[in-house]
Design an enzyme around this catalytic site. Structure first.
Site, PDB file in Angstrom:
ATOM      1  CG  HIS A 126      -1.948   1.107   1.178  1.00 18.16           C
ATOM      2  ND1 HIS A 126      -1.671   2.394   1.597  1.00 18.16           N
ATOM      3  CD2 HIS A 126      -3.235   1.115   0.744  1.00 18.16           C
ATOM      4  CE1 HIS A 126      -2.761   3.142   1.437  1.00 18.16           C
ATOM      5  NE2 HIS A 126      -3.711   2.394   0.928  1.00 18.16           N
ATOM      6  CG  HIS A 142      -5.814  -0.953  -2.392  1.00 16.80           C
ATOM      7  ND1 HIS A 142      -5.913   0.173  -3.181  1.00 16.80           N
ATOM      8  CD2 HIS A 142      -5.931  -0.528  -1.106  1.00 16.80           C
ATOM      9  CE1 HIS A 142      -6.096   1.237  -2.406  1.00 16.80           C
ATOM     10  NE2 HIS A 142      -6.114   0.844  -1.156  1.00 16.80           N
TER      11      HIS A 142
END
Length: 261
Positions: A145, A204
């Site tokens: 991330h 994601h």
């Protein structure tokens, strides 16, 4: 004194992500007999979705308040986070507040990459969980991330540890110093494997990493005339990685003096 473990995750919007959290829950319950196990989610959006579906959707503060109401005096929180970033600081702040205002004994387990030793152990675990079909000559890119926080330096530490084990293992993060652009020139194999460096498979992984859109990591790698093979498994699904979080949980539980698993 009643004792509980509060597992903390960002949340899971996919069935696979929910199954991964459920499996981790089972590992915790097997190791911590005699402890109650609860969950809290840090994503307001996912909590809202759960609430609309009439499913439990506690924030960390709400979960701690609920445990206090149920007369739990000792609570160990274990976030399924990769680094000690802003989200981890928020969990620690909630635990400190509960200890101060509610008189609870609260301890917070460390994230995955808390120390240099964690980094080395995580690198070995990840190197041991590479795709079965991957050839030694093929590049593997792990997408994390990222964070605009000092704790984000652990991603670079992990990148270095993995490179020492296998120079074809690369770590990148979304939108910062380890962006994909810095990795693309180093990819030399015709096939490139793509793995999420995220606790569970969510948007994601599905959209930003493996999606069909032009800006996904998959599409950007394929635009360089390479075949890209995404592997949709979250970190919590790899036993060697999950074990690091479990050890952090054991250490935090021992600090309470409420008994070891």
């Amino acid at each position: 004194m009643r004792r509980a473990i509060l597992l903390v995750a960002f949340g899971a919007a996919t069935q696979q992500g929910r199954q991964a959290l459920h499996a981790f829950d089972g590992m915790v319950r097997a190791r911590f007999a005699g402890w109650s196990v609860r969950w809290a989610f840090t994503s307001p959006l996912l909590r809202e979705r759960l609430a609309r579906a009439r499913q439990k959707s506690d924030s960390v503060r709400k979960a701690l308040g609920r445990l206090h109401f149920e007369r739990y005096g000792t609570v160990v929180l274990q976030p399924l986070q990769t680094i000690a970033g802003a989200e981890h600081e928020e969990v620690c702040a909630a635990a400190d507040e509960a200890a101060r205002t509610l008189g609870m004994c609260c301890r917070v387990g460390a994230p995955l990459l808390a120390t240099a030793q964690d980094v080395e152990e995580a690198a070995r675990a990840l190197a041991g969980h590479l795709p079965a079909g991957r050839l030694p000559s093929e590049d593997v890119v792990l997408m994390g991330h990222g964070a605009r926080h000092a704790g984000g330096a652990r991603y670079a530490d992990l990148a270095g540890a993995l490179q020492r084990l296998d120079p074809r293992l690369h770590v990148g993060t979304m939108g910062d110093a380890l962006a994909l652009e810095s990795i693309l020139p180093r990819l030399t194999s015709a096939r490139v494997w793509l793995m999420p460096l995220l606790s569970v498979v969510g948007q994601h992984a599905l959209r930003d990493m493996a999606g069909e859109g032009a800006l996904s990591w998959r599409s950007r790698i394929e635009s360089h005339d390479r075949e890209c093979l995404p592997v949709l498994r979250g970190l919590a699904e790899y036993p060697g990685v999950a074990e690091i979080w479990l050890r952090h949980l054991e250490r935090a539980a021992a600090e309470t003096g409420a008994g070891n698993p």
